[in-house]
Design an enzyme around this catalytic site. Structure first.
Site, PDB file in Angstrom:
ATOM      1  N   CYS A   2      44.082  19.876-132.147  1.00 40.17           N
ATOM      2  CA  CYS A   2      43.033  19.678-133.098  1.00 40.17           C
ATOM      3  C   CYS A   2      43.572  20.600-134.536  1.00 40.17           C
ATOM      4  O   CYS A   2      44.428  21.329-134.375  1.00 40.17           O
ATOM      5  CB  CYS A   2      41.914  20.534-132.699  1.00 40.17           C
ATOM      6  N   ARG A  27      49.263  15.645-135.618  1.00 39.71           N
ATOM      7  CA  ARG A  27      49.392  16.481-134.530  1.00 39.71           C
ATOM      8  C   ARG A  27      48.457  15.859-133.380  1.00 39.71           C
ATOM      9  O   ARG A  27      48.477  16.310-132.307  1.00 39.71           O
ATOM     10  CB  ARG A  27      48.363  18.003-134.847  1.00 39.71           C
ATOM     11  N   TRP A  75      40.769  16.698-130.966  1.00 37.29           N
ATOM     12  CA  TRP A  75      41.572  16.164-129.762  1.00 37.29           C
ATOM     13  C   TRP A  75      40.767  16.499-128.498  1.00 37.29           C
ATOM     14  O   TRP A  75      40.591  17.661-128.216  1.00 37.29           O
ATOM     15  CB  TRP A  75      42.843  16.638-129.553  1.00 37.29           C
ATOM     16  N   ASN A  99      39.380  25.142-133.189  1.00 37.36           N
ATOM     17  CA  ASN A  99      40.513  25.026-132.330  1.00 37.36           C
ATOM     18  C   ASN A  99      40.477  26.067-131.325  1.00 37.36           C
ATOM     19  O   ASN A  99      40.473  27.205-131.369  1.00 37.36           O
ATOM     20  CB  ASN A  99      41.897  25.047-133.095  1.00 37.36           C
ATOM     21  N   GLY A 100      40.803  25.551-129.979  1.00 33.16           N
ATOM     22  CA  GLY A 100      40.913  26.237-128.928  1.00 33.16           C
ATOM     23  C   GLY A 100      39.951  25.979-127.825  1.00 33.16           C
ATOM     24  O   GLY A 100      39.144  24.884-128.050  1.00 33.16           O
ATOM     25  N   GLU A 483      65.499  13.260-120.984  1.00 29.20           N
ATOM     26  CA  GLU A 483      65.135  13.436-122.160  1.00 29.20           C
ATOM     27  C   GLU A 483      64.979  11.752-122.538  1.00 29.20           C
ATOM     28  O   GLU A 483      63.740  11.416-123.233  1.00 29.20           O
ATOM     29  CB  GLU A 483      65.828  13.975-123.128  1.00 29.20           C
ATOM     30  N   LYS A 487      61.206   9.941-123.766  1.00 27.30           N
ATOM     31  CA  LYS A 487      61.130   9.287-124.918  1.00 27.30           C
ATOM     32  C   LYS A 487      60.569   8.117-124.877  1.00 27.30           C
ATOM     33  O   LYS A 487      59.682   7.579-125.631  1.00 27.30           O
ATOM     34  CB  LYS A 487      62.447   9.375-125.764  1.00 27.30           C
ATOM     35  N   GLU A 490      56.780   8.147-123.678  1.00 29.97           N
ATOM     36  CA  GLU A 490      55.850   8.692-124.719  1.00 29.97           C
ATOM     37  C   GLU A 490      55.535   7.709-125.677  1.00 29.97           C
ATOM     38  O   GLU A 490      54.345   7.581-126.048  1.00 29.97           O
ATOM     39  CB  GLU A 490      55.997  10.026-124.886  1.00 29.97           C
ATOM     40  N   HIS A 506      69.395   8.563-102.220  1.00 31.54           N
ATOM     41  CA  HIS A 506      68.565   9.496-101.607  1.00 31.54           C
ATOM     42  C   HIS A 506      66.986   8.967-101.693  1.00 31.54           C
ATOM     43  O   HIS A 506      66.074   9.646-101.172  1.00 31.54           O
ATOM     44  CB  HIS A 506      68.838  10.894-101.694  1.00 31.54           C
ATOM     45  N   LYS A 602      51.000  16.659-131.240  1.00 34.39           N
ATOM     46  CA  LYS A 602      52.138  17.219-131.473  1.00 34.39           C
ATOM     47  C   LYS A 602      52.395  18.558-130.971  1.00 34.39           C
ATOM     48  O   LYS A 602      53.263  19.187-130.607  1.00 34.39           O
ATOM     49  CB  LYS A 602      52.263  17.352-132.894  1.00 34.39           C
TER      50      LYS A 602
END
Ligand code: F6R
Length: 607
Positions: A2, A27, A75, A99-100, A483, A487, A490, A506, A602
């Site tokens: 947010c 964000r 968000w 926010n929060g 990584e 990438k 996402e 395995h 973000k």
């Protein structure tokens, strides 16, 4: 996650709020809204689900010339992304953006019987609570907000306006950032300084537990107990070019391609190539403290965690008496882990606001362990709370997928390790080649990016229709594989997982069929032959193998991208450039929203 903006001044509030929200789009959000107020105390509330352009359309049809207002990108946490759940929320004369998370909102809601709730959100509960205090007696808006906040459990960054007071906004924070921009006859509010760039260079970063009453020409900061605080005005160093695409189609590509310069900033003044010496000023540890370190905990989430893992493999090559423990913040915060004496914790975060990482920082600090920040965002909460810190100075990272921050984080961690090694008297002949490669890394990155980028679009078109990918790597190239898989998943939404190449047999090898392709990171030298055996195992099961390598080899794989480099130690960082470009071109080839992938934010400021 947010975003909050606010304006009080002489200009068009709707215009500032809209532009500010656009700056915060990166964000991640799923609805947006603004509330403005005119001098006749008439509010205009506009909210829309989806992209800011939907809100922009509404604003076009409801233009005002108001000079005060608040705005928000939401968000979704409590309740779906609907217009009613979007902020600002109204209760009586109060409009609130938040926010929060208000954890005890359900208990509070039960007591607020006179308010008719319109949304499923925790925020509307806080708005109603503030309104209940404000209505109850002759108390100021600021007092009503503090009374309400005393009852709240959870985290908040808030901006409040009341239709009864067209000259002031009240803002407060606890666990969610808020910046006050100091302008000429205007005061600007944002949850992230990037929304203020171009408007003012002066900012006050609120600390947790602070509240401010702001008008166009006055800012009064207090604690939540209403004790005055002498707030520091700091300079916003970011300039406009850092938050614009600069001719690229996407921020992601810009941020990948600007790594030579962002990394130079990470290294600036910290490395002496001719004398093979690293000097990292920020951590503020004495040589005695550095010498006594025998355990490093490296805390991060997602890409920051993989940066820690990558650095751990590298650091243990030259820090023989230090155990290095990379940990995932969301797990570590709830573990009962024993932290031995002579430990230091490195807190790694691009945004400096990640809730889980911040919680670990507080937990570890509470145990009396020294905490050192490896942070990108200047003035962020983690940067402010650590005992000492090294900014990575990679510049604003706007695209949701983290790229340049990773490269700078690994390098900063490496320099921190080298600083310890130097003090511990590790043989300089062991350290010199590492320092040499670090110093040359920006130019090497520039060369590799230029040579490889043109190849990646074709490769992406070849693999874009697969449903699954497996990334494989050994030693330092295992976290690089992790990584790479992160990438890819996402931004291309292809299911991608990574394994150490030696782990294939395995279990994961059972997966291989025509729905899958496999990306193998193959480095010459140590473990090369063993990695080749891994590739052979995949080929023997009909795998579709793509190899990212720095050498020639003789196996009938489907695709090879070979980089031409003399590096040996930091080659994994170069391989990660291939990961980044491949993921980028896959997302473009699939027509995805590259910079704002679905469901992601973000800066993950909630748990
Ligand atoms: C991946 C990504 C995330 C972040 C993670 C930590 O591309 O962006 O995995 O790396 O959310 O964020 P920071 O570094 O801001 O703490």
């Amino acid at each position: 996650m947010c975003g909050i903006v606010g304006y009080v001044g002489e200009k068009d509030a709707q215009e500032f709020l809209l532009q500010g929200l656009k700056r915060l789009e990166y964000r991640g959000y799923d609805s947006a809204g603004i509330a403005t107020l005119n001098q006749e105390k008439q509010p205009t509330l506009l909210r829309a689900v989806g992209k800011i352009k939907n809100l922009e359309e509404k604003i076009k049809n409801h233009r005002t010339s108001d000079h005060l207002g608040i705005g928000h990108t939401r968000w979704a946490t409590h309740g779906n992304p609907t217009e009613n759940n979007a902020h600002p929320h109204q209760a009586g004369s109060i409009f609130l953006v938040h926010n929060g998370i208000i954890e005890n909102y359900q208990d509070l809601k039960k007591q607020l019987t006179s308010h008719k709730f319109q949304s499923d959100t925790d925020t509307e509960v806080l708005a109603a609570l503030i309104d209940s205090f404000y209505q109850a007696g002759s108390i100021s808006l600021e007092d009503a907000v503090t009374q309400a906040l005393k009852l709240v459990k959870g985290t908040f960054g808030i901006a409040v306006l009341s239709v009864l007071d067209p000259k002031h906004l009240v803002v407060a924070r606890s666990g969610s950032p808020l910046v006050i921009g100091v302008g000429d006859q205007e005061t600007l509010i944002a949850s992230d300084a990037s929304a203020l760039v171009g408007h003012t260079k002066k900012a006050i970063y609120l600390n947790d537990g602070e509240i401010a009453l702001v008008s166009k020409d006055h800012i009064e900061v207090k604690t939540l107990d209403l004790q005055p605080v002498s707030a520091q005005v700091e300079e916003i160093l970011t300039d406009l070019s850092a938050i614009q695409k600069g001719g690229y189609d996407h921020f992601l590509l810009k941020e990948i391609m600007e790594q030579p310069t962002s990394l130079k900033e990470t290294l600036r003044g910290r490395i002496n190539q001719s004398e093979h010496f690293v000097h990292l000023g920020g951590p503020g540890l004495t040589p005695k403290e550095l010498k006594s370190i025998h355990h490093l905990i490296m805390v991060g989430c997602g890409t920051a965690y993989y940066a820690a893992q990558t650095a751990a493999y590298l650091l243990e090559q030259f820090l023989p008496d230090v155990t290095i423990e990379p940990v995932i913040a969301s797990e570590y915060r709830y573990r009962q882990a024993y932290i031995p004496d002579h430990s230091v914790a490195l807190i790694i975060s691009q945004s400096g606001e990640t809730a889980d990482t911040l919680a670990c920082l507080r937990e570890i600090k509470g145990q009396g362990i020294k905490t050192i920040g490896i942070v990108n965002a200047i003035g962020s909460t983690i940067a402010r709370e650590v005992d000492g810190g090294t900014y990575v100075h990679a510049g604003p990272e706007i695209s949701v997928a983290s790229t340049k921050a990773f490269t700078s984080q690994v390098t900063a961690l490496l320099m921190f390790g080298l600083t310890i090694a130097e003090v511990k008297g590790v043989n300089s002949r062991l350290l010199a080649p590492i320092i040499e490669e670090i110093a040359q890394l920006p130019d090497e990155i520039a060369r590799i990016l230029q040579s490889v980028n043109p190849l990646m679009s074709n490769l992406a078109h070849q693999y874009k229709d697969y449903q699954h990918a497996i990334y494989l790597g050994r030693d330092v190239n295992y976290p690089i594989a992790l990584e790479g898989a992160l990438k890819l998943k996402e931004i291309s939404y292809i299911d991608a997982n990574a394994y150490p190449t030696g782990e294939l047999k395995h279990g994961p090898i059972a997966l291989i069929d025509d729905r899958f392709f496999e990306v193998v990171i193959l480095q010459s030298g140590f473990l090369f032959q063993k990695s080749l055996s891994g590739i052979q195992e995949v080929l023997a099961r009909g795998g579709h193998v793509v190899v990212f390598t720095d050498t020639d080899f003789d196996l009938p794989v489907e695709s090879v991208i070979k980089i031409d480099t003399n590096f040996t130690i930091l080659t994994p960082i170069l391989f990660n450039l291939l990961n980044q470009l491949f993921a980028y071109h896959m997302a473009v080839a699939k027509g995805n929203n590259v910079d704002q992938p679905r469901n992601l934010a973000k800066s993950v400021t909630v748990e």
